[in-house]
Design an enzyme around this catalytic site. Structure first.
Site, PDB file in Angstrom:
ATOM      1  N   CYS A 137      -0.570   4.179  -6.419  1.00  0.00           N
ATOM      2  CA  CYS A 137      -1.594   3.571  -5.555  1.00  0.00           C
ATOM      3  C   CYS A 137      -1.773   2.139  -6.028  1.00  0.00           C
ATOM      4  O   CYS A 137      -1.798   1.884  -7.239  1.00  0.00           O
ATOM      5  CB  CYS A 137      -2.906   4.344  -5.647  1.00  0.00           C
ATOM      6  SG  CYS A 137      -4.273   3.574  -4.725  1.00  0.00           S
ATOM      7  N   CYS A 176       0.877  -1.175   0.000  1.00  0.00           N
ATOM      8  CA  CYS A 176       0.000   0.000   0.000  1.00  0.00           C
ATOM      9  C   CYS A 176       0.907   1.215   0.000  1.00  0.00           C
ATOM     10  O   CYS A 176       1.695   1.402   0.941  1.00  0.00           O
ATOM     11  CB  CYS A 176      -0.915   0.019   1.220  1.00  0.00           C
ATOM     12  SG  CYS A 176      -1.880   1.563   1.364  1.00  0.00           S
TER      13      CYS A 176
END
Length: 249
Positions: free
Chosen positions: A198, A84
């Protein structure tokens, strides 16, 4: 279980699933025992990263990740990886909790950009509002002497729609929207290379790779690095020595 690594995931779950799928399908196997050993912590209850970064009155996601890291450290993994990007806001604090090598996905991706595109002084960046707001990738890119292009004011709402409305909320990738974002960054803002900041964007790239644009995909990169390190350690290399080349200062 000997020689395993820990995956601090769940941010979001579908993006973490994509990372696991990549490592499972990319490792060369002829039998079950050729797959990698890993423990996946899919902590779907970690509070929203962007919400806290932009507004510290929102739930802090550090404590949830701290528990995950400390819990895994007790098991003695060879290294840890956190697929992440935005959660790397707390990377230094999390890495300081343990002596286990903790890979920095963003830093590794930026260094690969430099190695792969030595003559490209500028990279386009699309990411969550949290990553953009706190300069997470921008700082890493500036550290290696390159410039960042964010595009015009229409880009971020398109990226946010793709990440949150489509992938996180509906579990789908809007291929046309993803390709349109890349087209705009390339054609209208002069980005020969675009960084997918992302893991939901990495998922979009996995499911809709049929476009002509050059991208740096941190999740794909960290999947390859995870395989490289896990196999080197399995073959007898010391874990810290194996990871050292990717633990950039």
């Amino acid at each position: 279980m000997k020689h395993f690594f820990s995956i601090i995931g769940g941010m979001g779950t579908i993006a973490t699933e994509s990372y696991v799928r990549l490592i499972n399908h990319r490792v060369k196997i002829s039998k079950d025992q050729d797959y990698l050993n890993y423990i996946l912590v899919n902590d779907a209850q970690v509070p929203d990263r962007t919400a806290y970064i932009k507004d510290h009155s929102q739930p802090n996601f550090f404590n949830a990740l701290k528990e995950d890291v400390l819990g895994q450290a007790k098991l003695g993994p060879d290294f840890m990886v956190m697929p992440c990007n935005t959660a790397h806001y707390f990377y230094d604090d999390l890495a300081a909790l343990t002596d286990v090598p903790f890979l920095h996905m963003m830093r590794i991706a930026v260094h690969q950009y430099v190695d792969q595109f030595p003559n490209s002084p500028k990279i386009g960046l699309i990411a969550t509002e949290g990553s953009i707001y706190d300069h997470l990738y921008e700082d890493e890119i500036h550290r290696v002497g390159r410039e960042v292009e964010f595009g015009g004011p229409e880009i971020q709402p398109m990226v946010t729609e793709l990440i949150y409305r489509d992938i996180k909320e509906k579990g789908i990738v809007d291929k046309e929207l993803y390709h349109e974002i890349l087209r705009k960054m390339h054609d209208e803002y002069g980005c020969d290379v675009i960084l997918l900041g992302c893991t939901e964007l990495s998922l979009a790239q996995e499911q809709a790779p049929d476009h002509p644009y050059q991208v740096i995909d941190p999740q794909s990169i960290i999947a390859d690095v995870s395989i490289e390190l896990a196999l080197a350690i399995r073959n007898g290399q010391d874990p810290r020595q194996a990871c050292q080349k990717y633990l950039y200062d």
